[in-house]
Every structure is written in structure tokens, then in C-alpha cells.
Design an enzyme around this catalytic site. Structure first.
Site, PDB file in Angstrom:
ATOM      1  N   THR A   1     -57.430  48.031 -37.860  1.00  0.00           N
ATOM      2  CA  THR A   1     -57.940  48.091 -36.490  1.00  0.00           C
ATOM      3  C   THR A   1     -57.062  48.960 -35.597  1.00  0.00           C
ATOM      4  OG1 THR A   1     -58.960  45.919 -36.672  1.00  0.00           O
ATOM      5  CG2 THR A   1     -58.465  46.689 -34.452  1.00  0.00           C
TER       6      THR A   1
ATOM      7  N   SER B   1     -58.661  46.996 -44.057  1.00  0.00           N
ATOM      8  CA  SER B   1     -57.894  46.268 -45.081  1.00  0.00           C
ATOM      9  C   SER B   1     -58.776  45.370 -45.941  1.00  0.00           C
ATOM     10  CB  SER B   1     -56.755  45.467 -44.450  1.00  0.00           C
ATOM     11  OG  SER B   1     -57.210  44.273 -43.880  1.00  0.00           O
TER      12      SER B   1
ATOM     13  N   THR C   1     -55.332  43.578 -40.300  1.00  0.00           N
ATOM     14  CA  THR C   1     -54.779  42.221 -40.243  1.00  0.00           C
ATOM     15  C   THR C   1     -55.414  41.281 -41.274  1.00  0.00           C
ATOM     16  OG1 THR C   1     -56.371  41.637 -38.521  1.00  0.00           O
ATOM     17  CG2 THR C   1     -54.197  42.413 -37.811  1.00  0.00           C
ATOM     18  N   ASP C   2     -56.625  41.600 -41.729  1.00  0.00           N
ATOM     19  CA  ASP C   2     -57.350  40.646 -42.584  1.00  0.00           C
ATOM     20  C   ASP C   2     -56.648  40.351 -43.905  1.00  0.00           C
ATOM     21  OD1 ASP C   2     -59.594  39.883 -40.999  1.00  0.00           O
ATOM     22  OD2 ASP C   2     -60.418  41.889 -41.290  1.00  0.00           O
TER      23      ASP C   2
END
Lengths: 162, 162, 162, 162
Positions: free
Chosen positions: C11, C53, C82-83
Site C-alpha cells: 500500500t 503482498s 502489511t497483509d
């Protein structure tokens, strides 16, 4: 007399959902923009819907037409998704000839910082105050008559058809 | 035909010097604003001066008048400090009657992020394209005739005198 | 010695395509952020990939491990979606024990104006300079050991597992 | 245990008064920054003063020292004007040796959009959580010991003295 502002959604009011990574609608940013612009134009704001203009139905457009006819003001600004802005303008022009109606929107969501929304709103309010009765699209600093405007899908810019 | 844009400075174009903590002028942000607004209005831009309008002299105003008379375009937008914007408008109106001249500016420097400058520029360009010949101030989303406008020093808002 | 910065996407670096309305990757905004932060940390920047990700494969992670092993620097910051940031951290920790590796990212794209990316980068660079060898996630102003961190899918916040 | 944050003013918290054109202090922007950074670091925030660090007196510095001694937390971040940040750091270091104290600030006011403040806050919080007891300046992504730091007046960057 005040300028009537109708909100219908569009990129103008889209937000970024940081959990899902999707764009979505919450509230309109109209009040924030008018405050940032230090606007002193008397306005009456009403949200009619909050949708992507690609999903706008004939019924939605009827509602917009109805609201434009019913309201007391004869100067109207409508925020609208850019993809079908020209279509809605044409339908409004078929039904309403005694008001100045200006449709505007944004290519970049207002929340994303470098949006064209504040510029477009400034020009739309100015055009609504000065143009004769009729239906117009206000984008890219210019105004277009409802019967002679389209969005160029390649460039994202609005242009005359003929 | 293009809209002529004359830059004279004012809060609109001020920058923050991070070494000295002072506000100062470097280049105009006009091009950035037009790009952010996705403007397709044909324009001719010229910087006449870069000054605080409280320091504008009679000679400076003569230069502005001269440039407005000389240029080919009959639609002109002038960016100007807000403190003496009304004064310059009155002087222009005494000398020029066959063009539409719109003065605008900003209360917050464009570089500071939440400026009214982009909104004001959108409205000024729109007013320049639609108002009859005359000299106007475009601030707070509204337009004012040069002979009936002043800045309210308490609120920072422009208002009619009478 | 310099801090090595590896870019993998996420992101952090997403942009908004104003024609299609989709988020996409172009260039990294790392250089802009370091400039905005007036960073004087000596850094070596290399973009390894530019992906979401959720689409990161085992092969992609092998490449990241390989690059972290190969580089001269023993202080490394990795920007990452971040995932699956925690997953990549765990894999790095299995393979590398003699360097300080800090993964960070953003919940809001940097281009959207009110991003957490600048804050996260400031903290990640600081953690990389001060934490002992090991692999860490730096999010929400905190650091987490690679073996005790997960992203809370409901809140978007990172937290200890135990 | 929480990180204690003391606010003393400085460019970090300056605002632009659009009526007078002057910079001034109103409230701290600390809470906005922590929210933007999605910070989950437990913090206790207290505003001690709101002044330009060039106007900071010996008495003001005594107050800061006193508050750092009195508070329960042993990890402290102080926002401070950059001009005399090194001076205050040295005085703190003479009096306090059993806490980690990190001074930070900004070259550009947070309200001006492209500030280094968010980056600096991220790094200062990280340094406060990881550095051993002592007094430090956190600027430009780096940390400096209180006895070996000065602001370069020409570049605005912090650097070692020796």
C-alpha cells in the site's frame, strides 16, 4: 438567493478503506471544501445519493431531475461521477429550461490530497452564478453545453463533441 | 482566445524559508495549480512582479494597467495580495473598460496545503470567461464589482461596501 | 555504514489511476519521503519488486532473503505490504541472524496525503539503527519480534500473538 | 510503561494566521500526528509551554528539567524548537542520567503539509524505546548524543561537533 448544491457521489467523494484497500463512500466532503475555499456563497446542500456514476440508473436520474425542478433555487450545482456526467446533463436539459444547472466532479478523490475537486467546485459555483439558464458540465476550468460535451476516455478530459 | 494570467505575488505565492522561518517569494505556483486542476483553459501566463501587496507602489500599479492594456487577450486574471486588491481593481477600472479583468488571491499560501488558492483560481478563471467587460474581485466563491468591494480586516472576507 | 533499503511494494507505494479508478504501482515514493523527512541517514535503495503482498510468492520471498544476505549492509529496512509482512519476517528470521532487518509499510498510500508511511519510515530507520541483530516489524510506532507479531484483520493494527 | 511526551513549541507546532500573515502558536498537533501515524505506543502527553526556542529562558529550561525528573516514565520525547534544541539537551544531560530523553522538532510547521514533523516523531518515539539512558537529539532520521550535536545554521541540518 442561495445556490442549491446536490451531491450524487462520484470520485469526488470517494474514500480509501485502509482495512480492505477498497474505495468507498462515507460522507460528502462538500462542507470541508467550502470551508477550505473560504466560500461565502450562500448555499443549500442536499445529498441525493452516494454512488459511482457507472451504477446510476434511469430512476436515479429521474430523482435528480425531480429535485432540480422542485427546489426553490434557480442556480444549481450537482456533484457527479465523471463517467456518465454528460448523460445526466442531457436528461436534465430535456426537462428543465428555466434554471442554471452546472454538473461537476473530480478525477482524483478529494481525500487524496492533490485532487482537482476544489478547483472544479470553485469554477462550478462561479459558472452557476453567471451563466444563463441551461444545463452545463464544468470540468477542466471550462464549461460545456449539455448537448455538446463528452468525456474523453483516453485522457480523462472533457471536450466538445462537434 | 486564451485567458491572460498576470502574476503579481501576494500570499498566494508565498513560501516558508525553513532556515530563517520567514515567508518569502520564489516562483509562482500557478503552473502547479493549473495542473492539479487538470485545467484545459488556454492560458498565457506572465509574472509582472512578486511582491506583498502592502508594498505595491503607484508605479507598480501603472505597470499592471499598462500590461492589461497592451496584451491581446480581453479576458484577464490577475493574482494579487488581498490587502490592496480592491485598490488595484479601482485603478484598473478607471483606465480599462473593454476587457474582463478578474483579480484573485489567497488567504493561505498555496504551499501550506490547505489553501483557498485552488478554489479561488477555479472561480476566477470561470468568472473571466463569463462576466461582461469590467473589473472584478473574485474571492470567497463570489465576484465583486471594482467599485463596490473591500476586504474586511477583521474576518479576512471580501464584502460589498454599500 | 549505510542502511540498506529494499522496496517490495505494498500500500505504501500504491497510486490512484484517475482514468480507470484503480490503484496501481508506478515508482517508489521512498526518495520523496526521505527528502520530506530531511533524512541524512546514509542509505542504499533498491527496488526488488512492486507488488501487493497478498500476491507475494515463495519465490519472491526467496529473492528478498537472498538480497538481504548478499548486501554489504547489516542494517536493512524493507517496505512491504502489511497483509503478509509477518510471514516474510518469519522466513527472513529463519535464514538470517547476523543482521538487523526491519519491515515496515503503510495502511494508507503515501500519495493520498494523510498517510502513516512517513511516520513508519521514520520509526523503521530508527529501529534499524538501534535494535540488536534480528528481524522485526515496525508498525504503529512500535517494533515487534518476527516470532511474535500479526496484523489484526479487524483493526488493521499490528499486535503481539502471545 | 508509557512514553512521556512533553510539548514546548517550536516550528513543529506553528500555525499561519491568515488575517495578520504571522506565524503563531495555538494548540499542539501532537494528537493529530499520532493519529495519522496510527501510533499504538502508549503515551502520556503534556504541554509545558508553547514558545519559539530562541525565546526560551533559563527558567523555562529549569521547568523542563523538573518535569522530566518528576514524571514516572523513564522514556521521554520532548518537542522543541530546533534553534536551541542542543542547548536544552546539554542542560538535561547534566541533571538527568537515569532516563532516556529524546528531543525532536521540525524545520517546517506540521500545518504546512510537507513537514518533516511526522518523520521526526516516528524516529523520536522509536529512539526513546530503544536507546539506553541518556539525552539525545533526534533529527534528520539520526540520533545525536547531547554532548556532540549542533544545528548547522546554513543547512538547517543537525551534525556532530567533533
Amino acid at each position: 438567493m442561495a445556490v442549491r448544491i446536490f451531491i450524487t457521489g462520484g470520485t469526488f467523494d470517494k474514500e480509501y478503506n485502509e482495512i480492505t484497500g477498497q474505495l468507498y463512500f462515507k460522507d460528502t466532503h462538500m462542507h470541508d471544501l467550502l470551508e477550505m475555499g473560504r466560500s461565502h456563497v450562500p448555499v443549500e446542500i442536499r445529498t441525493l445519493m452516494m454512488i459511482d456514476s457507472l451504477e446510476m440508473t434511469a430512476e436515479d436520474r429521474e430523482l435528480i431531475v425531480h429535485q432540480c425542478i422542485q427546489c426553490d433555487e434557480d442556480k444549481i450545482v450537482i456533484t457527479h461521477g465523471t463517467d456518465t456526467m454528460s448523460d445526466t446533463a442531457k436528461i436534465l436539459a430535456q426537462k428543465i429550461t428555466d434554471k442554471t444547472i452546472v454538473l461537476t466532479g473530480a478525477m482524483i478523490p478529494i481525500k487524496f490530497g492533490s485532487s482537482d475537486g476544489l478547483f472544479n467546485l470553485g469554477s462550478a459555483l462561479a459558472f452557476a452564478q453567471t451563466l444563463p439558464h441551461g444545463v452545463y458540465v464544468a470540468m477542466n476550468g471550462r464549461y460545456f453545453h449539455s448537448d455538446n460535451v463528452r468525456k474523453n476516455k483516453q485522457t480523462g478530459m472533457f471536450e466538445e463533441v462537434k
